[in-house]
Design a protein around this motif. Sequence first.
Motif, PDB file in Angstrom:
ATOM      1  N   GLY A  29      -3.224  -4.174  52.682  1.00 39.08           N
ATOM      2  CA  GLY A  29      -2.102  -3.410  52.248  1.00 39.08           C
ATOM      3  C   GLY A  29      -1.274  -2.785  53.519  1.00 39.08           C
ATOM      4  N   GLY A  30      -2.256  -2.551  54.535  1.00 38.57           N
ATOM      5  CA  GLY A  30      -1.543  -2.079  55.848  1.00 38.57           C
ATOM      6  C   GLY A  30      -0.483  -3.086  56.497  1.00 38.57           C
ATOM      7  N   MET A  31      -0.779  -4.021  56.397  1.00 38.62           N
ATOM      8  CA  MET A  31       0.110  -5.383  57.092  1.00 38.62           C
ATOM      9  C   MET A  31       1.258  -5.003  56.269  1.00 38.62           C
ATOM     10  SD  MET A  31       0.422  -7.625  59.146  1.00 38.62           S
ATOM     11  CE  MET A  31       1.332  -9.472  59.289  1.00 38.62           C
ATOM     12  N   LYS A  32       1.284  -5.149  54.836  1.00 44.89           N
ATOM     13  CA  LYS A  32       2.272  -5.232  53.924  1.00 44.89           C
ATOM     14  C   LYS A  32       3.438  -3.745  54.247  1.00 44.89           C
ATOM     15  CE  LYS A  32       3.644  -5.732  49.176  1.00 44.89           C
ATOM     16  NZ  LYS A  32       3.162  -6.253  47.574  1.00 44.89           N
ATOM     17  N   ASP A  33       2.407  -2.832  54.346  1.00 50.84           N
ATOM     18  CA  ASP A  33       3.392  -1.413  54.832  1.00 50.84           C
ATOM     19  C   ASP A  33       4.139  -1.784  56.058  1.00 50.84           C
ATOM     20  OD1 ASP A  33       2.391  -0.245  52.438  1.00 50.84           O
ATOM     21  OD2 ASP A  33       0.891   0.763  53.446  1.00 50.84           O
ATOM     22  N   MET A  34       3.606  -2.365  57.066  1.00 51.50           N
ATOM     23  CA  MET A  34       4.202  -2.525  58.438  1.00 51.50           C
ATOM     24  C   MET A  34       5.357  -3.348  58.198  1.00 51.50           C
ATOM     25  SD  MET A  34       4.660  -4.753  60.862  1.00 51.50           S
ATOM     26  CE  MET A  34       3.362  -6.231  60.988  1.00 51.50           C
ATOM     27  N   ILE A  35       4.958  -4.489  57.241  1.00 56.83           N
ATOM     28  CA  ILE A  35       6.439  -5.397  57.101  1.00 56.83           C
ATOM     29  C   ILE A  35       7.537  -4.891  56.485  1.00 56.83           C
ATOM     30  CG2 ILE A  35       7.092  -7.521  56.002  1.00 56.83           C
ATOM     31  CD1 ILE A  35       3.922  -8.575  56.117  1.00 56.83           C
ATOM     32  N   GLU A  36       7.176  -3.885  55.247  1.00 56.41           N
ATOM     33  CA  GLU A  36       8.170  -3.353  54.624  1.00 56.41           C
ATOM     34  C   GLU A  36       9.180  -2.311  55.607  1.00 56.41           C
ATOM     35  OE1 GLU A  36       9.197  -4.122  51.837  1.00 56.41           O
ATOM     36  OE2 GLU A  36       7.531  -5.316  51.145  1.00 56.41           O
ATOM     37  N   LYS A  37       8.208  -1.686  56.544  1.00 52.79           N
ATOM     38  CA  LYS A  37       8.763  -0.720  57.384  1.00 52.79           C
ATOM     39  C   LYS A  37       9.797  -1.216  58.203  1.00 52.79           C
ATOM     40  CE  LYS A  37       5.230   3.035  57.038  1.00 52.79           C
ATOM     41  NZ  LYS A  37       4.114   3.686  57.530  1.00 52.79           N
TER      42      LYS A  37
END
Length: 199
Positions: free
Chosen positions: A148-156
Motif C-alpha cells: 500500500g505504501g508503494m502504491k501511495d508513493m506512485i500515485e503521489k
Amino acid sequence: VTISDFLNKYKDADTLKIFFLSSHYHMPVDFTDEAIEAGKAAVERLNIFFDAAEDFIAENKAGVIESADKDILKTVRAEFEKAMDDDFNTARALAVLFDAVTKGNSAINSDGSAPPGQRSAFLKELTSEVKEMAGVIGLAFIKKDISGGMKDMIEKKMSAREEARKKKDYKLADDIRKELENHGVIMEDTKHGPKWRLK
C-alpha cells in the motif's frame, strides 16, 4: 542454468515458459540473453494488453457483441486448437495468441470504428479467450505484489508529474518519470490519461 537461478534473476516464470514454448518441443533450443529478452518482451506485451483491456472494459459498459466479433472469436479458438492438434505446435499457438492481442489492441484504440459498448463486449470475451488459451500452455500471468505504501508513493509521484506537465515544467516531469522507473515503475501517457505498471 537452473530454474531457481533463472527465477532469482528474472523473477518471472512465464518468461522462461515462453522461451521454451517458442520452439517445437522436439527441437533443441539455445539459451541466450537475446532469447530471454524476447520472452520478457512477449510477457510484457500480453500484460500491457490485459491491463489496457481491463481499463477499457471498466470505463465502458459492455453492450451486445456483434456477429463479426463472434466470428473473430471463433476463428481465434479454431486456429489455436489447430496449432495444438498439430503435434503440440506451441510456437504457432503463441502466434495465435499474439494475433488475438493485436485484434484486441485495435479494438481499444480504434475510436469511431464501433461504439465503445460493442468494443467493450468484444474485449471482455477476447481477454477471457486469450487467458484460457494461455492457461492451456501453462502461462499464468501472476501480477506482482505491491504494498500500500508503494502504491501511495506512485500515485503521489504521478500527481506531481501531472502538475509539472500542466506548468510546462517538462524537465521535472521527466525527472519524476525516471525516478519511478528506477523504482521499477513504468509510466505511460495514453489518450485515456497516464497509466503505470511494474516492470
